[in-house]
Enzyme design. Structure first.
Site, PDB file in Angstrom:
ATOM      1  N   ALA A 108      79.245 -10.873  19.347  1.00 38.39           N
ATOM      2  CA  ALA A 108      79.895 -10.293  19.972  1.00 38.39           C
ATOM      3  C   ALA A 108      81.125 -10.033  20.446  1.00 38.39           C
ATOM      4  O   ALA A 108      81.985  -9.122  20.566  1.00 38.39           O
ATOM      5  CB  ALA A 108      78.843 -10.628  21.713  1.00 38.39           C
ATOM      6  N   TRP A 122      82.797  -7.712  17.589  1.00 34.15           N
ATOM      7  CA  TRP A 122      82.418  -5.965  18.576  1.00 34.15           C
ATOM      8  C   TRP A 122      84.015  -6.112  18.856  1.00 34.15           C
ATOM      9  O   TRP A 122      84.019  -4.893  18.681  1.00 34.15           O
ATOM     10  CB  TRP A 122      81.588  -6.404  19.111  1.00 34.15           C
ATOM     11  CG  TRP A 122      81.700  -4.589  19.792  1.00 34.15           C
ATOM     12  CD1 TRP A 122      80.939  -3.929  19.707  1.00 34.15           C
ATOM     13  CD2 TRP A 122      81.762  -4.811  21.014  1.00 34.15           C
ATOM     14  NE1 TRP A 122      81.205  -2.595  20.304  1.00 34.15           N
ATOM     15  CE2 TRP A 122      81.593  -3.696  21.790  1.00 34.15           C
ATOM     16  CE3 TRP A 122      82.060  -6.100  22.381  1.00 34.15           C
ATOM     17  CZ2 TRP A 122      81.918  -2.292  23.043  1.00 34.15           C
ATOM     18  CZ3 TRP A 122      82.287  -4.873  23.965  1.00 34.15           C
ATOM     19  CH2 TRP A 122      81.993  -4.267  23.744  1.00 34.15           C
ATOM     20  N   HIS A 123      84.715  -7.238  19.344  1.00 33.54           N
ATOM     21  CA  HIS A 123      85.808  -6.971  20.439  1.00 33.54           C
ATOM     22  C   HIS A 123      87.115  -6.348  19.551  1.00 33.54           C
ATOM     23  O   HIS A 123      88.137  -6.328  19.900  1.00 33.54           O
ATOM     24  CB  HIS A 123      85.962  -7.900  21.358  1.00 33.54           C
ATOM     25  CG  HIS A 123      85.011  -8.078  22.433  1.00 33.54           C
ATOM     26  ND1 HIS A 123      84.402  -8.806  22.675  1.00 33.54           N
ATOM     27  CD2 HIS A 123      85.969  -7.814  23.689  1.00 33.54           C
ATOM     28  CE1 HIS A 123      83.438  -8.715  23.432  1.00 33.54           C
ATOM     29  NE2 HIS A 123      84.303  -7.689  24.031  1.00 33.54           N
ATOM     30  N   GLY A 124      86.909  -6.908  18.309  1.00 27.26           N
ATOM     31  CA  GLY A 124      88.032  -6.194  17.399  1.00 27.26           C
ATOM     32  C   GLY A 124      88.476  -7.231  16.401  1.00 27.26           C
ATOM     33  O   GLY A 124      87.664  -8.402  15.909  1.00 27.26           O
ATOM     34  N   PHE A 143      90.850  -3.914  21.762  1.00 27.84           N
ATOM     35  CA  PHE A 143      89.252  -3.898  21.505  1.00 27.84           C
ATOM     36  C   PHE A 143      89.039  -2.586  20.572  1.00 27.84           C
ATOM     37  O   PHE A 143      89.079  -1.557  21.021  1.00 27.84           O
ATOM     38  CB  PHE A 143      88.309  -4.040  22.910  1.00 27.84           C
ATOM     39  CG  PHE A 143      88.724  -5.250  23.360  1.00 27.84           C
ATOM     40  CD1 PHE A 143      90.177  -5.934  22.789  1.00 27.84           C
ATOM     41  CD2 PHE A 143      88.586  -4.704  24.817  1.00 27.84           C
ATOM     42  CE1 PHE A 143      90.157  -7.196  23.797  1.00 27.84           C
ATOM     43  CE2 PHE A 143      89.915  -5.733  25.999  1.00 27.84           C
ATOM     44  CZ  PHE A 143      90.134  -6.986  25.360  1.00 27.84           C
TER      45      PHE A 143
END
Length: 376
Positions: free
Chosen positions: A207, A210-212, A376
């Site tokens: 998770a 996933w944001h970067g 993101f």
């Protein structure tokens, strides 16, 4: 018009996630409808593309197929406009105000004291929530104009009394996606306790990623995975915690984890956190040691108080205001509780119309509007 020089389209993760879910469910035989037109509409439905929520074909495509949704529904239009207005207010009036403090505090080379460190961390904590929640409210409101109900993505997450409760309230559709397509396929909680803990930790590390592509995002995800493991182990003991204390610990953990999420480097994050918990910094800074323009770290009002009355009062007030907003978030109803299933009276409409008009005016005349999803 100026080019944005973006390498990838905005919102690429949201429409990619929806298609991954569709492909996986198709492979498992769970997809009931394969209409090409409805599929294209499902993927490109504009309200959710930029900032979510993450849609699931099972809840969207039947709505596109329902002929009753082809009719004008004035009740949905009114509810949609009201929810959209609340989202606009959250974004423009609240989130963008906090953004001024957050951007200043997280700028490279900024020198922190005890007060500015807390003001910076709390500012981003509330900026992120009101920005993301505001965009999701606007998405839900815009979709309702077309008789389409998007899933609720936020349910007052800063009211959470434990980290599991937080993830049931924060970015609900992301949590659902991670559960259905990563956590459960790994075995979920059906295997040994150790394997369950591993599944939780791995899922939330993903998770974060996933944001970067940043180790700080990965660290943020790992922190939440570790916190969920500790929470699960705590529940297994059967012990309980006094709710106000549980809320305070949960909120403080979330606030600290956002410091890593927002910082440009681990060094910057550690500097902010060390100043947050260095009590001696409360007394080491005096008005004479700072240039007057540096008092803008506390905003115009606090800056005036510092210049004309007392630096100490100004510094304390900045932290007090942030803390008061935290308590306010825990006491007020959210947009769903205000609008969905409630009578929308004239007074509520007039108030929302006035404040949202102010938000539109401010957005048109502001040069400091921030769009967090560039990151993101």
């Amino acid at each position: 018009f100026t080019p944005l020089h973006l390498l990838l389209p905005l919102g690429i993760s949201f429409f990619t996630f929806t298609q991954i879910a569709f492909l996986v469910d198709s492979y498992k035989g769970k997809v009931k409808e394969y209409s090409f037109i409805n599929y294209i509409l499902f993927v490109t439905f504009f309200p959710h593309l930029i900032a979510g929520p993450i849609l699931h074909h099972g809840e969207m495509m039947p709505q596109f197929k329902d002929h009753n949704n082809n009719k004008v529904n004035f009740s949905n239009i009114l509810s949609g406009l009201c929810i959209f207005s609340i989202g606009l207010i959250k974004k423009v009036i609240i989130a963008d105000t906090f953004a001024v403090f957050a951007q200043e505090g997280y700028s490279p080379g900024y020198v922190h004291d005890f007060y500015s460190a807390w003001a910076t961390s709390l500012s981003y904590t509330f900026q992120l929530y009101f920005d993301f929640s505001g965009y999701c409210d606007m998405a839900i409101g815009a979709a309702l104009l077309f008789n389409i109900m998007l899933p609720i993505n936020f349910n007052s997450p800063y009211k959470a009394v434990d980290i599991q409760d937080f993830w049931r309230r924060w970015h609900i559709t992301l949590g659902r996606y991670l559960r259905d397509y990563i956590y459960i396929p790994l075995g979920g909680n059906r295997l040994s306790p150790f394997r369950t803990y591993f599944n939780l930790f791995f899922t939330f590390t993903i998770a974060g990623l996933w944001h970067g592509a940043s180790w700080l995002f990965v660290l943020w995800g790992a922190m939440h995975g570790a916190a969920l493991i500790i929470h699960r182990a705590w529940k297994a003991t059967g012990m309980r915690m006094y709710k106000p204390i549980a809320w305070f610990i949960t909120f403080m953990f979330v606030n600290i984890s956002w410091v890593f999420f927002r910082s440009e480097s681990f060094g910057q994050a550690s500097t902010i956190l060390s100043n947050m918990f260095t009590i001696s910094n409360m007394r080491n800074i005096s008005l004479e040691q700072l240039p007057l323009n540096d008092l803008s770290r506390y905003g115009q009002i606090a800056g005036w108080v510092a210049k004309n009355i007392s630096y100490g009062i100004a510094a304390y007030s900045s932290v007090f205001i942030m803390s008061a907003i935290a308590l306010l978030c825990c006491s007020l109803k959210n947009s769903q509780e205000i609008i969905i299933g409630q009578r929308i009276g004239y007074f509520k409409i007039v108030i929302l119309a006035f404040i949202s008009s102010l938000a539109v005016y401010l957005s048109l005349h502001s040069e400091s509007a921030v769009f967090l999803y560039f990151n993101f």
